[in-house]
Scaffold this active site. Structure first.
Site, PDB file in Angstrom:
ATOM      1  N   PRO A 280       0.903  -1.296   0.046  1.00  0.00           N
ATOM      2  CA  PRO A 280      -0.018   0.046  -0.026  1.00  0.00           C
ATOM      3  C   PRO A 280       0.795   1.260   0.041  1.00  0.00           C
ATOM      4  CG  PRO A 280       0.017  -0.816   2.288  1.00  0.00           C
ATOM      5  CD  PRO A 280       0.724  -1.821   1.318  1.00  0.00           C
ATOM      6  N   CYS A 350       2.963  29.056 -16.618  1.00  0.00           N
ATOM      7  CA  CYS A 350       2.677  29.340 -17.845  1.00  0.00           C
ATOM      8  C   CYS A 350       2.075  28.176 -18.639  1.00  0.00           C
ATOM      9  CB  CYS A 350       3.924  30.109 -18.424  1.00  0.00           C
ATOM     10  SG  CYS A 350       4.444  31.373 -17.626  1.00  0.00           S
ATOM     11  N   GLU A 351       1.170  27.494 -18.180  1.00  0.00           N
ATOM     12  CA  GLU A 351       0.278  26.705 -18.748  1.00  0.00           C
ATOM     13  C   GLU A 351      -0.995  26.627 -18.434  1.00  0.00           C
ATOM     14  OE1 GLU A 351       1.745  23.729 -20.315  1.00  0.00           O
ATOM     15  OE2 GLU A 351       4.146  24.186 -19.798  1.00  0.00           O
TER      16      GLU A 351
HETATM   17  C1  LIG Z   1       2.549   2.622  -7.167  1.00  0.00           C
HETATM   18  C2  LIG Z   1       2.635   1.305  -6.553  1.00  0.00           C
HETATM   19  C3  LIG Z   1       2.186   0.811  -5.366  1.00  0.00           C
HETATM   20  C4  LIG Z   1       1.552   1.513  -4.674  1.00  0.00           C
HETATM   21  O1  LIG Z   1       0.156   1.983  -5.100  1.00  0.00           O
HETATM   22  P1  LIG Z   1      -1.070   2.806  -4.175  1.00  0.00           P
HETATM   23  O2  LIG Z   1      -1.877   2.899  -5.134  1.00  0.00           O
HETATM   24  O3  LIG Z   1      -0.298   3.974  -3.761  1.00  0.00           O
HETATM   25  O4  LIG Z   1      -1.035   1.941  -3.104  1.00  0.00           O
HETATM   26  C5  LIG Z   1       2.521  -0.489  -5.050  1.00  0.00           C
HETATM   27  N1  LIG Z   1       3.118  -1.455  -5.973  1.00  0.00           N
HETATM   28  C6  LIG Z   1       3.737  -1.064  -7.219  1.00  0.00           C
HETATM   29  C7  LIG Z   1       4.280  -2.156  -7.966  1.00  0.00           C
HETATM   30  C8  LIG Z   1       3.142   0.087  -7.497  1.00  0.00           C
HETATM   31  O5  LIG Z   1       3.782   0.681  -8.773  1.00  0.00           O
END
Ligand SMILES: *Cc1c(COP(=O)(O)O)cnc(C)c1O
Length: 423
Positions: A280, A350-351
């Protein structure tokens, strides 16, 4: 009530825990990222409770927020780390993180990154293609190491999230198509410099329902059984990250909901020997941060009202990149009688894509301080110096105490490593 429990109004002023945000803005300037330590701990607690009595390893998906203070908090709480680069590995090692609790994800691992991870002794490489597998076998062989390997499979499930953050569909660049996985596992088994330890998937981000996970889980379980029938035994199953947070009115699945379902399925399929890994990111940090910004100008045009603030897309790119919605709270709301006008909150860059929020009913004056909520994840880590804007400072609040965990970048740091040609 705001969307973030540790950022609430006390006597009409928005606070981070017990610190008034106006005070932080005055002391440290704006734009400013403010994090709540208790929010990090509470988010972790949800995963800890869900893991109790179960063989679960939580590896914080640190690309969401990789400030050392955030990493160190999770290290102390017992977290492992999901890294996607050699730079992230260096950050984990810098805080004394345990390499045996690191999983290394990402589709483009370079040779030096593989070497660094092998030398550190990571728990496993989440391998995303056959070409990567061959390279890893070679690099490990040259280092005289055996690389622990888990294949990231693409289960072809729809995570029902924004296309840019959906990663488990056939057309995405991530992972190995699940129907080819057996062949690639057999290939992996043939290298003495590789040791097959697990299977991995990560189907997307800001997922709010449990069903996409269950779809992926079914496919992973079928694969694990198929592998076992071919004499390939795995030690762990990694279901990735992706649990969503509340930005507005979402009620995302909880870690407990997910793990209860996962362990039911493991029992039903007699796979309780497997360790479960989760990665996570957003759900551990997203609602633990806000981005403070001050209104510089109000501009009323025929078509729209603009509040031009001192934060910009270089500080928070999610709105323009993903059409993401962040709640905007005046730090000291005024109790005006007349209906508030509708503003687009835009930055100085500037976008035309430089906007943070659109069509918000707000009673504003120039000089007002605003909190862009839910800016703990994918905010600072996605920031840049575009338009030669020094990156903003980061502050961590703990109760009534605030600590600068990264100072605002100095102007000369924008160019002090650059040089001009001498002829
Ligand atoms: C970005 C990523 C995560 C974390 O994803 P969340 O949506 O922020 O929980 C976990 N594993 C991999 C391989 C990722 O690329």
């Amino acid at each position: 009530m705001t969307v973030a429990p540790h950022f609430q109004f006390q006597d009409g002023v928005l606070h981070a825990e017990d610190v008034a945000l106006e005070q932080l803005a005055q002391e440290h300037g704006t734009p400013l990222y403010v994090y709540s330590r208790q929010a990090l701990r509470d988010a972790w607690e949800a995963y800890r409770i869900a893991s109790e009595g179960r063989d679960v390893l939580i590896c914080y998906g640190m690309k969401a927020n990789s400030n050392l203070a955030v990493l160190d908090e999770f290290r102390k709480l017992g977290s492992g780390f999901d890294i996607v680069s050699g730079g992230e590995l260096a950050r984990v090692l810098a805080i004394g993180g345990d390499p045996s609790r690191i999983v290394f994800s990402g589709v483009g691992k370079q040779v030096w990154e593989m070497q660094a991870a092998l030398n550190a002794g990571v728990k496993c490489f989440n391998v995303e293609s056959e070409a990567e597998l061959l390279r890893l076998a070679e690099v490990a062989d040259q280092c005289g190491k055996v690389a622990p390997v888990s294949l990231r499979v693409n289960p072809d499930v729809d995570a029902h999230t924004h296309p840019y953050i959906s990663t488990g569909l056939k057309e995405n660049k991530f992972g190995i198509a699940i129907e080819n996985a057996l062949t690639v596992y057999q290939r992996a088994m043939s290298f003495p410099s590789l040791r097959v330890v697990g299977v991995d998937c990560h189907i997307g981000s800001q997922i709010t329902e449990v069903s996409p996970y269950l779809d992926a889980l079914d496919k992973l379980i079928a694969l694990i059984k198929q592998l076992a029938a071919h004499g390939i035994q795995l030690k762990h199953m990694d279901l990735g990250g992706g649990i969503g947070i509340r930005y507005t009115d979402e009620t995302p699945l909880t870690p407990k909901q997910l793990l209860d379902e996962v362990f039911l399925a493991l029992q039903a399929h007699e796979l309780t020997h497997l360790q479960i890994v989760l990665e996570p990111g957003r759900s551990l940090v997203g609602n633990a941060g806000v981005l403070l910004t001050r209104v510089e100008y109000l501009k009323h045009t025929e078509a729209r009202n603009f509040a031009i603030v001192d934060a910009a897309m270089n500080d928070l790119i999610r709105p323009t990149l993903y059409d993401a919605w962040h709640s905007v709270e005046p730090v000291t709301p005024r109790s005006g009688g007349q209906p508030a006008p509708s503003y687009d909150i835009v930055g100085p860059i500037c976008e035309s894509g430089d906007w943070l929020a659109k069509d918000r009913q707000l009673d504003l004056q120039h000089g007002d301080l605003l909190a862009i909520m839910s800016a703990g994840a994918y905010a600072f880590t996605m920031s840049s110096q575009y338009n030669s804007r020094p990156r903003a400072a980061e502050v961590m609040v703990d109760g009534a105490k605030a600590t600068v965990v990264r100072p605002r970048e100095a102007l000369d740091s924008l160019f002090d490593t650059e040089s001009v040609l001498t002829d």
